[in-house]
Design an enzyme around this catalytic site. Structure first.
Site, PDB file in Angstrom:
ATOM      1  CD  GLU A  73      -2.712   1.465   2.366  1.00 52.76           C
ATOM      2  OE1 GLU A  73      -2.799   0.578   3.235  1.00 52.76           O
ATOM      3  OE2 GLU A  73      -3.439   2.476   2.349  1.00 52.76           O
ATOM      4  CG  ASP A  93      -3.092  -3.097   4.293  1.00 61.00           C
ATOM      5  OD1 ASP A  93      -2.358  -2.238   4.822  1.00 61.00           O
ATOM      6  OD2 ASP A  93      -4.322  -2.940   4.122  1.00 61.00           O
ATOM      7  CB  ILE A  95      -0.893  -0.598   9.540  1.00 57.96           C
ATOM      8  CG1 ILE A  95       0.496  -0.696  10.184  1.00 57.96           C
ATOM      9  CG2 ILE A  95      -1.967  -0.337  10.598  1.00 57.96           C
ATOM     10  CD1 ILE A  95       0.854   0.487  11.100  1.00 57.96           C
ATOM     11  CG  ASP A  96      -6.796  -3.677   6.759  1.00 61.02           C
ATOM     12  OD1 ASP A  96      -7.009  -2.715   5.993  1.00 61.02           O
ATOM     13  OD2 ASP A  96      -7.695  -4.430   7.180  1.00 61.02           O
ATOM     14  CB  THR A  98      -4.135   3.485   9.003  1.00 60.45           C
ATOM     15  OG1 THR A  98      -3.273   2.595   8.302  1.00 60.45           O
ATOM     16  CG2 THR A  98      -3.331   4.690   9.470  1.00 60.45           C
ATOM     17  CG  ASP A 223      -7.779  -3.181   1.873  1.00 61.36           C
ATOM     18  OD1 ASP A 223      -7.153  -3.042   2.922  1.00 61.36           O
ATOM     19  OD2 ASP A 223      -8.073  -2.234   1.112  1.00 61.36           O
TER      20      ASP A 223
HETATM   21  C1  IPD Z   1      -8.694   0.473   5.089  1.00 61.74           C
HETATM   22  C2  IPD Z   1      -9.475  -0.342   6.081  1.00 61.74           C
HETATM   23  C3  IPD Z   1     -10.902   0.116   6.098  1.00 61.74           C
HETATM   24  C4  IPD Z   1     -11.538   0.067   4.726  1.00 61.74           C
HETATM   25  C5  IPD Z   1     -10.717   0.822   3.703  1.00 61.74           C
HETATM   26  C6  IPD Z   1      -9.284   0.328   3.721  1.00 61.74           C
HETATM   27  P1  IPD Z   1      -6.116   0.866   5.641  1.00 61.74           P
HETATM   28  O1  IPD Z   1      -7.368   0.026   5.054  1.00 61.74           O
HETATM   29  O2  IPD Z   1      -9.430  -1.708   5.783  1.00 61.74           O
HETATM   30  O3  IPD Z   1     -11.644  -0.697   6.945  1.00 61.74           O
HETATM   31  O4  IPD Z   1     -12.807   0.653   4.772  1.00 61.74           O
HETATM   32  O5  IPD Z   1     -11.267   0.638   2.426  1.00 61.74           O
HETATM   33  O6  IPD Z   1      -8.528   1.084   2.807  1.00 61.74           O
HETATM   34  O7  IPD Z   1      -5.996   2.106   4.814  1.00 61.74           O
HETATM   35  O8  IPD Z   1      -6.370   1.125   7.068  1.00 61.74           O
HETATM   36  O9  IPD Z   1      -5.003  -0.091   5.366  1.00 61.74           O
HETATM   37 CA    CA Z   2      -6.069  -1.783   4.187  1.00 61.13          CA
HETATM   38 CA    CA Z   3      -2.840  -0.069   5.275  1.00 64.18          CA
HETATM   39 CA    CA Z   4      -4.300   3.314   4.160  1.00 64.19          CA
END
Ligand code: IPD
Ligand code: CA
Ligand code: CA
Ligand code: CA
Length: 285
Positions: A73, A93, A95-96, A98, A223
């Site tokens: 990402e 990813d 940190i999913d 964030t 994701d």
């Molecule tokens: C996000 C999270 C969030 C989702 C977003 C993602 P990130 O990832 O998974 O729940 O609604 O579409 O982009 O940016 O925290 O890695």
């Molecule tokens: Ca994510």
């Molecule tokens: Ca992320």
């Molecule tokens: Ca992000």
């Protein structure tokens, strides 16, 4: 071949090790002050930890597998092209969740998927708050902390718990469709709709059978990559919101325990369009 099969298993061992190591870095970083900035919109947050953890994961993997490709990402945000080739490719990813991380809301994960010839081979997801590890390799089942997991076999939508996530777009027209979709599912009626702020962990909850279906517009390939293998190996379905096969770069997904549940969601949804992850017109597809 069994040769490559053995190879991918070794890759997966490395993935598990690096995901756990990265997850522990995140776990520690939660306790300290975060330096937060924004990317595409005021709600699209990024922290130094996102970048550091991605750097840690990619440099470790690149060291072991110098010929492989890497999609992450934060590297993509920094301008690296995001497209799949036939080469062994890692989809990361760091940190999913964030936004959850920034608030210390305990739904944050590290996600590492691996594809060869554009086919997903394995996925590893580490829950940074409770240390739960989700893993699956194509053809070998899905596991939570080493214990086999199974999706919910519920077919009756009136007994379903549905998960979704809010994508990046927050303009009134998008939010109108977003809430319309939720209202439709609530009035079906289903048991309920939940938004936890981490697409990868929401998808893991489909894999364990804690919820029946998940859908989202606006998520990215990092994701879904790891989670798609985990759900399929747990006996579930991962498809496009149109009902067709999953396209990793299309930014939309429906995942469910049963075909009935997946098809039901597909029929209910009004689509929200997003630019593809591989939308750069200059890139090779
Ligand atoms: C996000 C999270 C969030 C989702 C977003 C993602 P990130 O990832 O998974 O729940 O609604 O579409 O982009 O940016 O925290 O890695
Ligand atoms: Ca994510
Ligand atoms: Ca992320
Ligand atoms: Ca992000």
């Amino acid at each position: 071949t069994s040769e490559s099969d053995k190879g991918w298993r070794e890759c997966m061992d490395v993935a598990v090790e690096v995901a756990c190591r990265a997850g522990k870095v995140v776990q520690e970083a939660v306790k300290h002050e975060k330096s937060v900035s924004t990317k595409s919109t005021p709600t699209d947050l990024v922290t130094e930890a996102d970048q550091q953890v991605e750097e840690l994961i990619i440099s470790t993997l690149r060291d072991k597998f110098p010929s492989h490709r890497f999609i992450g990402e934060e590297s993509s945000a920094a301008g690296e092209k995001c497209f799949l080739t036939d080469s062994p490719s890692w989809i990361i990813d760091p940190i999913d969740g964030t936004c959850n991380f920034v608030h210390s809301f305990p739904m944050v994960a590290v996600s590492i998927g691996f594809a060869v010839k554009k086919e997903l081979e394995f996925g590893v997801i580490y829950h940074c708050f409770d240390g739960t590890l989700y893993t699956a390799r194509k053809g070998h089942g899905a596991f939570c902390n080493g214990v086999r997991i199974q999706v919910s076999k519920e077919k009756d939508v009136s007994k379903a718990l549905i998960l979704t996530e809010i994508g990046a777009k927050r303009d009134p027209a998008t939010l109108n469709i977003f809430s319309g979709n939720i209202m439709k599912l609530l009035s079906a009626p289903t048991h309920g709709v939940r938004i936890i702020g981490s697409s990868t962990l929401a998808l893991c909850l489909i894999a364990t059978g804690a919820a029946e279906a998940y859908y989202q517009y606006g998520l990215h390939c990092w994701d879904i990559a790891a989670a798609a293998v985990i759900i399929r190996e747990a006996g579930g379905v991962v498809i496009d919101t149109s009902g067709g096969p999953l396209d990793l770069m299309s930014r939309r997904v429906v995942a469910a325990g049963t075909h009935e549940m997946a098809n039901y969601i597909v029929q209910q949804l009004q689509p929200i369009s997003y630019e593809r992850d591989d939308s750069d017109p200059g890139v090779q597809k």
